[in-house]
Design an enzyme around this catalytic site. Structure first.
Site, PDB file in Angstrom:
ATOM      1  N   GLY A  88       0.824  -1.215   0.000  1.00 48.83           N
ATOM      2  CA  GLY A  88       0.000   0.000   0.000  1.00 48.83           C
ATOM      3  C   GLY A  88       0.851   1.254   0.000  1.00 48.83           C
ATOM      4  O   GLY A  88       0.471   2.281   0.548  1.00 48.83           O
ATOM      5  N   LEU A  89       2.033   1.165  -0.619  1.00 53.65           N
ATOM      6  CA  LEU A  89       2.914   2.336  -0.675  1.00 53.65           C
ATOM      7  C   LEU A  89       2.651   3.207  -1.909  1.00 53.65           C
ATOM      8  O   LEU A  89       3.449   4.093  -2.216  1.00 53.65           O
ATOM      9  CB  LEU A  89       4.389   1.899  -0.663  1.00 53.65           C
ATOM     10  CG  LEU A  89       4.903   1.244   0.624  1.00 53.65           C
ATOM     11  CD1 LEU A  89       6.354   0.806   0.464  1.00 53.65           C
ATOM     12  CD2 LEU A  89       4.789   2.191   1.814  1.00 53.65           C
ATOM     13  N   ALA A  94       2.722   5.870  -8.295  1.00 52.72           N
ATOM     14  CA  ALA A  94       4.152   6.037  -8.604  1.00 52.72           C
ATOM     15  C   ALA A  94       4.441   5.620 -10.050  1.00 52.72           C
ATOM     16  O   ALA A  94       5.179   6.310 -10.758  1.00 52.72           O
ATOM     17  CB  ALA A  94       5.002   5.231  -7.629  1.00 52.72           C
ATOM     18  N   ASP A 135      -1.571  10.628  -3.222  1.00 49.46           N
ATOM     19  CA  ASP A 135      -0.490   9.706  -3.583  1.00 49.46           C
ATOM     20  C   ASP A 135       0.215  10.155  -4.874  1.00 49.46           C
ATOM     21  O   ASP A 135       1.429  10.028  -5.009  1.00 49.46           O
ATOM     22  CB  ASP A 135      -1.029   8.265  -3.703  1.00 49.46           C
ATOM     23  CG  ASP A 135      -2.374   8.183  -4.412  1.00 49.46           C
ATOM     24  OD1 ASP A 135      -2.900   9.227  -4.856  1.00 49.46           O
ATOM     25  OD2 ASP A 135      -2.911   7.060  -4.535  1.00 49.46           O
TER      26      ASP A 135
END
Ligand code: MEV
Length: 296
Positions: A88-89, A94, A135
């Site tokens: 869950g990063l 990204a 995010d």
């Protein structure tokens, strides 16, 4: 043959998860685990991305980028990752941001960080349908940022020597369904939920000050309060609660779940001399320590 490489970092939510979906602020920090994207010319569009769980983020980014900037999609796009998508990063945001940055370099197109954010957020929303964009902003701007829904405010915070211990609960969270659950809660229990949101907003504003002032004791206390409100929202789990409790008992200033809840990670703010004991306590409670550096 010309090969272009770009990358973007993963993230950890520090304060304000869920409320940030509804016009409130949050604070997020980037981690030193990154996703890398390599682009080179090809006869047709090809992707080689074994670690990317959902290729739609890459495909949609290429589609929207090529349409917006009127460039060819005849490329080979390869990805490499420092981290697994299970933690869950923020691997989806990204990879989206790293793809935009690689395409900008490949086609020599200069766009601002805000433009990268806007395009990345558009891509992520078109796939996930829900989300604040925090995010995506973290992947674009890095460091620790104060962020308001959709990028209305993106403010870099000068945070130094923040010492976190991060524990993975062993359960992969389903962010979209938990965000939707909170959406229903706003309808069914409006005043109770909005009251929690207002309290959380105050915590985020206070944490903005305590983080910049390196007041770790206060920051820990705010983490505990934030976690309690997330429990009231119904997004924590027994495992996350236990991991937070043992971290505090072992000497952490405070602890909370990080992200949507339902699994993924917890974070604890820890005095330097307690790091070892907090890590052991989390492992003994069945957690896995994530050795990532933050605020990168
Ligand atoms: C998920 O990591 C954080 C949420 O606030 C969702 C979002 O902001 O997009 C629950």
């Amino acid at each position: 043959m010309l090969k272009i490489k770009s990358s973007a970092p993963g993230k950890l939510m520090l304060f304000g998860e869920h409320v940030v979906v509804y016009g409130y602020p949050c604070i997020v920090t980037s981690v030193d685990s990154r996703i890398y994207v390599e682009v080179e010319k090809e006869k047709k569009f090809k992707i080689d991305a074994p670690q990317v769980k959902d290729l739609r983020f890459v495909e949609e980014t290429v589609k929207q980028f090529c349409k917006k900037y009127k460039v060819s999609s005849k490329i080979l796009l390869k990805t490499y990752s420092d981290f697994s998508s299970k933690f869950g990063l923020g691997s989806s945001s990204a990879v989206t941001v790293a793809t935009i940055k690689a395409l900008c370099k490949f086609y020599k197109i200069e766009i601002s960080k805000k433009e990268i954010f806007d395009l990345g957020y558009k891509v992520v929303l078109s796939i996930q349908k829900v989300g604040s964009g925090f995010d995506v902003a973290s992947a674009v701007f890095g460091g620790t940022i104060y962020f308001v829904t959709g990028g209305k405010i993106i403010e870099s915070l000068s945070v130094k020597n923040l010492s976190l211990v991060i524990g993975y609960s062993g359960v992969k969270a389903d962010t979209t369904s938990i965000v939707n659950k909170i959406g229903s809660k706003i309808k069914d229990q409006r005043s109770k939920t909005l009251n929690i949101f207002e309290n959380m907003k105050h915590i985020v504003e206070e944490a903005k000050v305590s983080l910049v002032n390196s007041d770790w004791e206060k920051t820990g206390e705010l983490m505990n309060q934030n976690h309690k409100l997330l429990q009231e929202l119904g997004v924590s789990t027994e495992k996350l609660d236990v991991m937070c409790q043992v971290a505090i008992s072992a000497g952490a200033y405070g602890a909370k779940l990080s992200g949507a809840g339902g699994g993924d990670c917890m974070i604890s703010i820890v005095p330097e001399n307690k790091t070892k004991s907090v890590k052991s306590a989390i492992i003994n409670a069945g957690g896995e320590i994530l050795n990532v550096k933050i605020n990168i």
